[in-house]
Design a protein around this motif. Structure first.
Motif, PDB file in Angstrom:
ATOM      1  N   GLN A 169     -51.226  46.774  73.082  1.00 43.27           N
ATOM      2  CA  GLN A 169     -52.329  47.732  73.119  1.00 43.27           C
ATOM      3  C   GLN A 169     -53.107  47.703  71.800  1.00 43.27           C
ATOM      4  O   GLN A 169     -54.343  47.723  71.788  1.00 43.27           O
ATOM      5  CB  GLN A 169     -51.772  49.130  73.395  1.00 43.27           C
ATOM      6  N   TRP A 170     -52.375  47.682  70.657  1.00 44.76           N
ATOM      7  CA  TRP A 170     -53.018  47.657  69.347  1.00 44.76           C
ATOM      8  C   TRP A 170     -53.805  46.355  69.149  1.00 44.76           C
ATOM      9  O   TRP A 170     -54.878  46.372  68.557  1.00 44.76           O
ATOM     10  CB  TRP A 170     -51.965  47.802  68.238  1.00 44.76           C
ATOM     11  N   ASP A 171     -53.258  45.218  69.661  1.00 46.41           N
ATOM     12  CA  ASP A 171     -53.958  43.928  69.548  1.00 46.41           C
ATOM     13  C   ASP A 171     -55.301  43.967  70.300  1.00 46.41           C
ATOM     14  O   ASP A 171     -56.324  43.496  69.797  1.00 46.41           O
ATOM     15  CB  ASP A 171     -53.085  42.790  70.106  1.00 46.41           C
ATOM     16  N   SER A 172     -55.267  44.543  71.510  1.00 39.85           N
ATOM     17  CA  SER A 172     -56.505  44.596  72.312  1.00 39.85           C
ATOM     18  C   SER A 172     -57.541  45.508  71.655  1.00 39.85           C
ATOM     19  O   SER A 172     -58.740  45.224  71.654  1.00 39.85           O
ATOM     20  CB  SER A 172     -56.204  45.059  73.734  1.00 39.85           C
ATOM     21  N   GLN A 173     -57.021  46.622  71.050  1.00 37.71           N
ATOM     22  CA  GLN A 173     -57.937  47.535  70.357  1.00 37.71           C
ATOM     23  C   GLN A 173     -58.581  46.840  69.156  1.00 37.71           C
ATOM     24  O   GLN A 173     -59.774  47.027  68.880  1.00 37.71           O
ATOM     25  CB  GLN A 173     -57.190  48.801  69.897  1.00 37.71           C
ATOM     26  N   GLN A 174     -57.786  46.036  68.458  1.00 40.25           N
ATOM     27  CA  GLN A 174     -58.312  45.321  67.300  1.00 40.25           C
ATOM     28  C   GLN A 174     -59.401  44.319  67.724  1.00 40.25           C
ATOM     29  O   GLN A 174     -60.439  44.178  67.064  1.00 40.25           O
ATOM     30  CB  GLN A 174     -57.172  44.590  66.569  1.00 40.25           C
ATOM     31  N   GLU A 175     -59.151  43.645  68.872  1.00 35.43           N
ATOM     32  CA  GLU A 175     -60.145  42.687  69.377  1.00 35.43           C
ATOM     33  C   GLU A 175     -61.461  43.383  69.705  1.00 35.43           C
ATOM     34  O   GLU A 175     -62.557  42.888  69.406  1.00 35.43           O
ATOM     35  CB  GLU A 175     -59.610  41.980  70.625  1.00 35.43           C
TER      36      GLU A 175
ATOM     37  N   LEU B 197     -62.617  46.142  68.387  1.00 36.31           N
ATOM     38  CA  LEU B 197     -63.249  46.543  67.127  1.00 36.31           C
ATOM     39  C   LEU B 197     -63.953  45.362  66.453  1.00 36.31           C
ATOM     40  O   LEU B 197     -65.034  45.494  65.878  1.00 36.31           O
ATOM     41  CB  LEU B 197     -62.214  47.152  66.171  1.00 36.31           C
ATOM     42  N   LEU B 198     -63.299  44.189  66.510  1.00 38.35           N
ATOM     43  CA  LEU B 198     -63.887  42.992  65.890  1.00 38.35           C
ATOM     44  C   LEU B 198     -65.172  42.561  66.594  1.00 38.35           C
ATOM     45  O   LEU B 198     -66.095  42.034  65.968  1.00 38.35           O
ATOM     46  CB  LEU B 198     -62.878  41.840  65.887  1.00 38.35           C
ATOM     47  N   LYS B 199     -65.215  42.776  67.944  1.00 38.78           N
ATOM     48  CA  LYS B 199     -66.433  42.442  68.689  1.00 38.78           C
ATOM     49  C   LYS B 199     -67.587  43.351  68.278  1.00 38.78           C
ATOM     50  O   LYS B 199     -68.741  42.925  68.171  1.00 38.78           O
ATOM     51  CB  LYS B 199     -66.184  42.594  70.194  1.00 38.78           C
ATOM     52  N   VAL B 200     -67.248  44.666  68.060  1.00 40.50           N
ATOM     53  CA  VAL B 200     -68.285  45.640  67.699  1.00 40.50           C
ATOM     54  C   VAL B 200     -68.815  45.349  66.286  1.00 40.50           C
ATOM     55  O   VAL B 200     -70.030  45.353  66.043  1.00 40.50           O
ATOM     56  CB  VAL B 200     -67.733  47.072  67.781  1.00 40.50           C
ATOM     57  N   SER B 201     -67.888  45.147  65.338  1.00 42.48           N
ATOM     58  CA  SER B 201     -68.301  44.885  63.946  1.00 42.48           C
ATOM     59  C   SER B 201     -67.525  43.676  63.419  1.00 42.48           C
ATOM     60  O   SER B 201     -66.402  43.818  62.944  1.00 42.48           O
ATOM     61  CB  SER B 201     -68.036  46.115  63.079  1.00 42.48           C
ATOM     62  N   PRO B 202     -68.079  42.473  63.528  1.00 42.19           N
ATOM     63  CA  PRO B 202     -67.369  41.284  63.050  1.00 42.19           C
ATOM     64  C   PRO B 202     -67.134  41.352  61.538  1.00 42.19           C
ATOM     65  O   PRO B 202     -67.936  41.956  60.828  1.00 42.19           O
ATOM     66  CB  PRO B 202     -68.327  40.131  63.389  1.00 42.19           C
ATOM     67  N   PRO B 203     -66.056  40.715  61.030  1.00 43.90           N
ATOM     68  CA  PRO B 203     -65.753  40.757  59.595  1.00 43.90           C
ATOM     69  C   PRO B 203     -66.816  40.028  58.768  1.00 43.90           C
ATOM     70  O   PRO B 203     -67.440  39.118  59.249  1.00 43.90           O
ATOM     71  CB  PRO B 203     -64.397  40.070  59.505  1.00 43.90           C
TER      72      PRO B 203
END
Length: 526
Positions: free
Chosen positions: A512-518, A520-526
């Protein structure tokens, strides 16, 4: 001093061996220490005590090694009477001649009167007490010379202590030079009888309307219901004179002070507003045995307890005391209290003086300091300062002990406010205020809970070099990642019994945490 008096009289002192001391019979009497009527007294309580009671008993009744004839049961028998560490034989003919010149102590030991033979101890004590009176008289003549006053005060105090330890010398059956349980027992028993007689006289005299609420060895506390301060002083003087008249010289009951009001907590623990003379306008705060005068706590305990008692005595308003205590608790919880007021200081007795595995803060800190530098060991008798900090749940208290300098240097450490309030400040307040039916712990429970996270960042928001920050520094409790129950460390014992469930639950959480991180990365890339 005793031997100087004894030598001209051709007396030889007994010096018993360890075995002889061990064979001596055990003492049979202890001083009278009454259990006080523990409560808050709003009426006058008069305190009277006997002036140098034990030395006065020795002089008045001629109790001494040199005047003792033995136990009345064994007098006149052909057998030798066991006397202290030696034995004594008194011929029956001599006893017959002395039959009218014998006094018998309450413990059944016979002594000859001073008309037959004056004892060495009475002679010595008489001289010491007379010298002390002379010194105290000369103190009145030299009040303007401060240096001389200090010298004379020290001298009269030394004479008083020598006189008072004479009884201890006669009854020191473990390490004493000349122990005699017969003489020691007689002194204690006679002193106890004298105090009991005085208490009975006070309670039985109707005109005073007085009642003894506490007695301790040589003093008594007399409650005078409804009496004003002036009446208390007058009745106190009358009691002192009446009791003195019933005892032989130099046994003297002295009027000492009036408490108005006071609290009697337990044996040897009491506190009150003291008046020593009739013209004294402002009372003095006088405490014995409670935390305000003890050195084994931290200054905050002493200050809060003393201020609370003064508020109670002056206002008789518990709500004001409650507000004050709650304000102090909030101050400690907020971290606004001075660290100086929360420092303990315990004596270091030397590394060889503690038993193995002893949980002593001074020893624990010394071991840590010597780990850095062996020269940091404190001197024997030196007081080692320390404070208590927050730590992980379940950690032994001894591991939360820190030096004050460590707390000042390490921003991640903070003083354990919960420990200070619940274990140090509130218990002495609770012991005192429960006597008037007040629960101080409920005052603390009413306060809002405050949690403060430690700041581990350095100047400018950067992490200090050489310091590793962990998330556990910001939390004082831990939860099980499987069932969310409070636990000491990691997964709780109940979940640990089902490892399959733990693995599945943790695996699902991780996905679940991995999918949430993905996301977030789509919304604001590093």
């Amino acid at each position: 001093m005793m031997l100087r008096v004894a030598k001209p009289l051709n007396y030889i002192p007994v010096t018993p061996s360890m075995q002889q001391r061990a064979q001596q019979r055990a003492p049979q009497c202890i001083p009278l220490v009454m259990e006080p009527e523990s409560r808050f007294y709003s009426n006058s309580v008069v305190v009277l005590d006997f002036q140098s009671l034990y030395p006065s008993i020795v002089i008045a009744y001629n109790y001494c090694f040199s005047t003792c004839l033995g136990h009345v049961d064994s007098l006149g028998t052909p057998d030798e009477f066991k006397f202290g560490c030696t034995s004594l034989r008194v011929p029956p003919e001599l006893l017959h001649q002395l039959r009218n010149d014998i006094t018998v102590s309450p413990s059944g030991i016979a002594f000859v009167k001073s008309s037959v033979r004056k004892g060495v101890l009475p002679s010595m004590l008489e001289e010491i007490l007379n010298t002390r009176i002379m010194v105290k008289q000369s103190m009145k003549n030299y009040k303007q010379d401060k240096a001389l006053m200090r010298l004379l005060h020290a001298r009269q105090l030394g004479l008083k202590l020598i006189a008072n330890v004479t009884f201890g010398y006669t009854s020191a059956n473990y390490s004493g030079r000349m122990p005699s349980v017969e003489v020691g027992d007689s002194i204690v028993h006679k002193a106890r009888e004298t105090l009991e007689r005085a208490i009975k006289l006070v309670n039985d005299t109707k005109k005073w309307g007085a009642r003894v609420v506490y007695g301790d060895t040589d003093s008594m506390f007399v409650l005078l219901k409804g009496a004003t301060k002036e009446q208390a002083f007058k009745i106190g003087q009358e009691i002192a004179e009446a009791v003195t008249a019933t005892n032989p010289k130099p046994v003297k009951l002295k009027f000492e002070k009036v408490y108005l009001p006071c609290v009697l907590q337990t044996k040897k623990r009491y506190v009150g507003y003291m008046y020593e003379s009739l013209d004294q306008k402002e009372p003095m705060f006088d405490a014995k045995g409670i935390e305000t005068v003890r050195r084994d706590g931290c200054p905050a305990v002493s200050k809060i307890l003393e201020r609370s008692i003064k508020l109670l005595f002056e206002t008789r308003d518990i709500s004001q005391v409650k507000q004050f205590v709650q304000r102090q608790c909030v101050k400690v919880l907020d971290g606004r209290a001075s660290m100086q007021d929360l420092i303990f200081a315990k004596e270091y007795r030397g590394s060889g003086s503690y038993r193995p595995g002893a949980c002593v803060p001074a020893l624990e800190l010394t071991r840590r300091m010597m780990g850095y530098d062996r020269r940091l060991e404190p001197r024997v008798g030196e007081r080692v300062p320390y404070v208590i900090v927050y730590g992980m749940p379940g950690v032994p208290l001894i591991q939360l002990v820190r030096r004050p300098i460590e707390v000042l240097q390490d921003p991640s450490l903070r003083l354990n406010a919960t420990y200070y309030i619940t274990k140090q400040i509130l218990p002495p307040l609770g012991r005192l205020f429960q006597l008037i039916g007040v629960d101080v712990f409920s005052w603390y429970q009413e306060l809002p809970r405050i949690q403060k996270a430690s700041c581990t960042s350095g100047v400018g928001g950067e992490e200090p070099t050489g310091r590793k920050g962990t998330i556990s520094q910001y939390f004082t409790t831990l939860h099980c990642p499987v069932c969310d129950e409070l636990t000491q460390l990691g997964v709780c014992s109940r979940c640990r019994a089902d490892p399959q469930r733990v693995a599945v639950t943790l695996y699902q959480d991780m996905r679940q945490w991995d999918s949430q991180q993905e996301q977030l990365l789509k919304v604001s890339p590093p």
